[in-house]
Enzyme design. Structure first.
Site, PDB file in Angstrom:
ATOM      1  CG  HIS A  97      52.467  12.257  46.296  1.00 51.79           C
ATOM      2  ND1 HIS A  97      52.067  11.191  45.516  1.00 51.79           N
ATOM      3  CD2 HIS A  97      51.330  12.938  46.596  1.00 51.79           C
ATOM      4  CE1 HIS A  97      50.767  11.222  45.334  1.00 51.79           C
ATOM      5  NE2 HIS A  97      50.279  12.263  45.989  1.00 51.79           N
ATOM      6  CG  HIS A 255      49.084   8.924  48.609  1.00 49.41           C
ATOM      7  ND1 HIS A 255      49.377  10.001  49.401  1.00 49.41           N
ATOM      8  CD2 HIS A 255      48.448   9.423  47.529  1.00 49.41           C
ATOM      9  CE1 HIS A 255      48.930  11.102  48.838  1.00 49.41           C
ATOM     10  NE2 HIS A 255      48.364  10.790  47.688  1.00 49.41           N
TER      11      HIS A 255
END
Ligand code: SIN
Length: 281
Positions: A97, A255
């Site tokens: 995300h 990440h």
């Protein structure tokens, strides 16, 4: 300041600086490094919540933290915790995300400070979305540059989500609810305000479908992009050490927090910096 690049896709470890006493020239140098490497880590920064909040404020105004409650004494500081007995449970951030991409103005930067770590595991992966965009064919880039996608917090934070029954992330102050059903349109390719470079801006956590298409119609291309976006050569791996601070640019990286330390406690503290309305390519 000594800067050592972490991987081919970027990321840098910055040493020989005490962030608590950084002067304005240091801040400019850190911003330059962030622009170049997108993810920067600073080992050995003995920050408490006050020092973390004070350093964050040097990078801009605090971002909003929907669905998370900050610490009572420091409302902008959020504890990211998974206890040793939370086994076989979801972790916070354990899905690719870009932070809060469902907000009108998602945070530009996120700061994460490690307080207590498992003896192994608990690393964070990042994927450089500028490289991901640039690796696409001209035809695909031209197609995506014209497109928008619907983003929403509903999967993790909606009334029917995994987090709503409190069996996951019980050690974090999370609020789920119908406000997570709100939708917003974001460009599929986002132009970075500072560098002018384009980055892919869809993510598995919060992107729901393309604008003016059904979820079913969108699924094939979205899934292709999710897989493309995290190709190994676009990734940067942060291996935490206690008192390490990491800062990343949500406009250019996604990440993923790896959930591979069942039976051990992990605690970090997190702040964000207010970003701008995403600009299309
Ligand atoms: C997050 O997604 O902000 C959490 C990352 C992590 O805990 O490594």
């Amino acid at each position: 300041m000594k800067i050592k690049q972490l991987s081919g896709a970027g990321g840098a470890e910055i040493t020989e600086i005490n962030l608590a006493s950084a002067d304005d020239r240091d801040i400019v140098e850190i911003q330059t490094a962030l622009g170049k490497f997108l993810v920067v880590t600073f080992p050995d920064q003995d920050f408490d919540d006050t020092a973390l909040a004070q350093f964050t404020a040097r990078l801009g105004s605090f971002g909003n933290e929907p669905f998370l409650e900050g610490e009572a004494t420091h409302p902008h500081v959020v504890a990211v915790v998974k206890e040793a007995d939370e086994t076989k449970r979801l972790n916070f951030g354990g899905n690719w995300h870009s932070d809060w991409s469902f907000l009108e103005t998602p945070p530009s930067f996120t700061l994460l400070h490690a307080r207590e770590l498992p003896p192994f595991g608990g690393d964070t992966l990042f994927a450089n979305q500028i490289l991901a965009y640039e690796a696409l064919s001209v035809g695909m880039r031209q197609l995506l540059e014209k497109m928008q996608a619907v983003h929403s917090a509903r999967r993790p934070y909606g009334p029917q989500s995994n987090l709503s029954n409190k069996s996951h992330l019980r050690s974090m102050k999370i609020k789920t609810g119908p406000e997570a059903l709100a939708e917003i349109l974001q460009p599929v390719v986002r132009r970075h305000q500072a560098s002018g470079r384009n980055a892919l801006y869809v993510n598995k956590g919060y992107t729901i479908r393309f604008a003016d298409m059904t979820e079913e119609e969108s699924a094939g291309l979205l899934e292709y992009l999710y897989q493309h976006a995290i190709r190994p050569e676009f990734t940067i791996r942060v291996v935490w050490r206690t008192n390490m601070l990491t800062i990343w640019d949500n406009r250019a990286v996604q990440h993923f927090a790896i959930n591979d330390y069942d039976g051990f406690r992990r605690e970090l503290r997190r702040t964000t910096v207010m970003g701008e309305r995403p600009i299309p390519a």
